[in-house]
Design a protein around this motif. Structure first.
Motif: not given
Length: 134
Positions: A33-50, A92-101
């Protein structure tokens, strides 16, 4: 001052998925997608994976925070998902972790409604989505 959008990465993974696998999926999505790594500011997931080592190591490598949300918080994004996974729901109780998070964190950091820049990408033992923080 850069005008590139701030992005957050939503990640889902199976137990034991190594950071290298998650990083490869991220690099692939950014490149495609032609995106620079330095645009990524944070990661998100479900609390089961904390405490998932691969996620924690990736956050450390990228020097960005990892924010985890409960299944209840993520369930609110179900209507906005590009893909609904019955397996993810059973586990997990939710239908999509990556997009939702990704959406949940982008809205927490910016102004709702957040939008997905990259919808669910599937890699070995992992899924990823990128949302824009506005």
């Amino acid at each position: 001052m850069s005008t590139a959008p701030m992005l957050v990465v939503g990640l889902g993974c199976q137990r034991g998925c190594p950071a290298s696998t998650l990083r490869a999926l991220l690099d692939q999505a950014l490149l495609a997608h032609g995106i620079a790594l330095d645009q990524v500011r944070a990661l998100a997931s479900i609390d089961l994976k904390r405490d998932e080592p691969g996620l924690l190591q990736l956050a450390e490598q990228l020097a960005v925070p990892l924010t985890c949300f409960s299944a209840e918080q993520l369930a609110g994004y179900e209507q906005r998902l590009s893909h609904r996974s019955e397996i993810a729901f059973e586990r997990t109780g939710c239908y999509g972790i990556a997009e939702s998070a990704a959406l949940a964190l982008a809205e927490q950091l910016g102004t709702p409604p957040a939008t997905l820049l990259v919808t669910r990408q599937k890699g070995p033992k992992s899924t990823l989505a990128l949302a824009v923080v506005v």
